[in-house]
Design a protein around this motif. Structure first.
Motif, PDB file in Angstrom:
ATOM      1  N   GLY A  99     -34.837  29.035  31.587  1.00  0.00           N
ATOM      2  CA  GLY A  99     -34.035  29.269  32.782  1.00  0.00           C
ATOM      3  C   GLY A  99     -33.430  27.979  33.309  1.00  0.00           C
ATOM      4  N   LEU A 100     -34.225  26.944  33.329  1.00  0.00           N
ATOM      5  CA  LEU A 100     -33.730  25.643  33.761  1.00  0.00           C
ATOM      6  C   LEU A 100     -32.658  25.130  32.801  1.00  0.00           C
ATOM      7  N   ALA A 101     -32.865  25.359  31.513  1.00  0.00           N
ATOM      8  CA  ALA A 101     -31.871  24.946  30.511  1.00  0.00           C
ATOM      9  C   ALA A 101     -30.537  25.641  30.761  1.00  0.00           C
ATOM     10  N   LEU A 102     -30.575  26.939  31.003  1.00  0.00           N
ATOM     11  CA  LEU A 102     -29.345  27.700  31.229  1.00  0.00           C
ATOM     12  C   LEU A 102     -28.675  27.289  32.536  1.00  0.00           C
ATOM     13  N   GLU A 103     -29.454  27.097  33.585  1.00  0.00           N
ATOM     14  CA  GLU A 103     -28.878  26.656  34.858  1.00  0.00           C
ATOM     15  C   GLU A 103     -28.221  25.285  34.728  1.00  0.00           C
ATOM     16  N   ALA A 160     -24.943  25.612  32.792  1.00  0.00           N
ATOM     17  CA  ALA A 160     -23.896  26.201  33.631  1.00  0.00           C
ATOM     18  C   ALA A 160     -23.430  25.210  34.695  1.00  0.00           C
ATOM     19  N   ASP A 161     -24.372  24.521  35.324  1.00  0.00           N
ATOM     20  CA  ASP A 161     -24.019  23.545  36.363  1.00  0.00           C
ATOM     21  C   ASP A 161     -23.136  22.431  35.813  1.00  0.00           C
ATOM     22  N   GLN A 162     -23.481  21.914  34.652  1.00  0.00           N
ATOM     23  CA  GLN A 162     -22.710  20.800  34.088  1.00  0.00           C
ATOM     24  C   GLN A 162     -21.322  21.253  33.648  1.00  0.00           C
ATOM     25  N   LEU A 163     -21.240  22.433  33.082  1.00  0.00           N
ATOM     26  CA  LEU A 163     -19.931  22.953  32.687  1.00  0.00           C
ATOM     27  C   LEU A 163     -19.033  23.143  33.900  1.00  0.00           C
ATOM     28  N   SER A 164     -19.590  23.688  34.971  1.00  0.00           N
ATOM     29  CA  SER A 164     -18.770  23.921  36.156  1.00  0.00           C
ATOM     30  C   SER A 164     -18.446  22.620  36.887  1.00  0.00           C
ATOM     31  N   GLU A 165     -19.389  21.700  36.931  1.00  0.00           N
ATOM     32  CA  GLU A 165     -19.160  20.433  37.637  1.00  0.00           C
ATOM     33  C   GLU A 165     -17.980  19.668  37.044  1.00  0.00           C
ATOM     34  N   TYR A 166     -17.829  19.761  35.742  1.00  0.00           N
ATOM     35  CA  TYR A 166     -16.758  19.019  35.071  1.00  0.00           C
ATOM     36  C   TYR A 166     -15.589  19.924  34.676  1.00  0.00           C
ATOM     37  N   ARG A 215     -22.691  32.011  39.477  1.00  0.00           N
ATOM     38  CA  ARG A 215     -21.691  31.375  40.352  1.00  0.00           C
ATOM     39  C   ARG A 215     -21.088  30.148  39.685  1.00  0.00           C
ATOM     40  N   ALA A 216     -21.915  29.353  39.040  1.00  0.00           N
ATOM     41  CA  ALA A 216     -21.419  28.161  38.358  1.00  0.00           C
ATOM     42  C   ALA A 216     -20.462  28.551  37.243  1.00  0.00           C
TER      43      ALA A 216
END
Length: 90
Positions: free
Chosen positions: A42-46, A49-55, A82-83
């Protein structure tokens, strides 16, 4: 989650990591792989997703579908969803 389920999810995450390699930094990819290896899918997927959306990294529709299917399968809250929604389409 039983062992077979975990192995299937971990395999899907590793596959996504390979597919998204050109859109994640080597540092982020290594951290995501470590999360998978220590039993934190779960942490891996979050984080992915966070890194893809951040950049503002684009996602193909099949990549987005695969990631959202994992969100659903792991019964995660909507942070990753959301990300991913903020990532542009390719």
């Amino acid at each position: 989650m039983d062992r077979a389920d975990y192995e299937d999810i971990a395999g899907q995450l590793r596959g996504l990591l390979i597919r998204l390699d050109d859109r994640l930094s080597s540092k982020d990819a290594a951290l995501i792989a470590e999360f998978i290896d220590v039993g934190e899918p779960g942490l891996a997927l979050e984080w992915m997703a966070d890194q893809l959306s951040e950049y503002d990294q684009p996602l193909a529709s099949d990549e987005r579908v695969d990631m959202l299917a994992l969100v659903e399968r792991m019964q995660m809250k909507d942070r990753a969803s959301r990300a991913l929604a903020s990532c542009p389409e390719t």
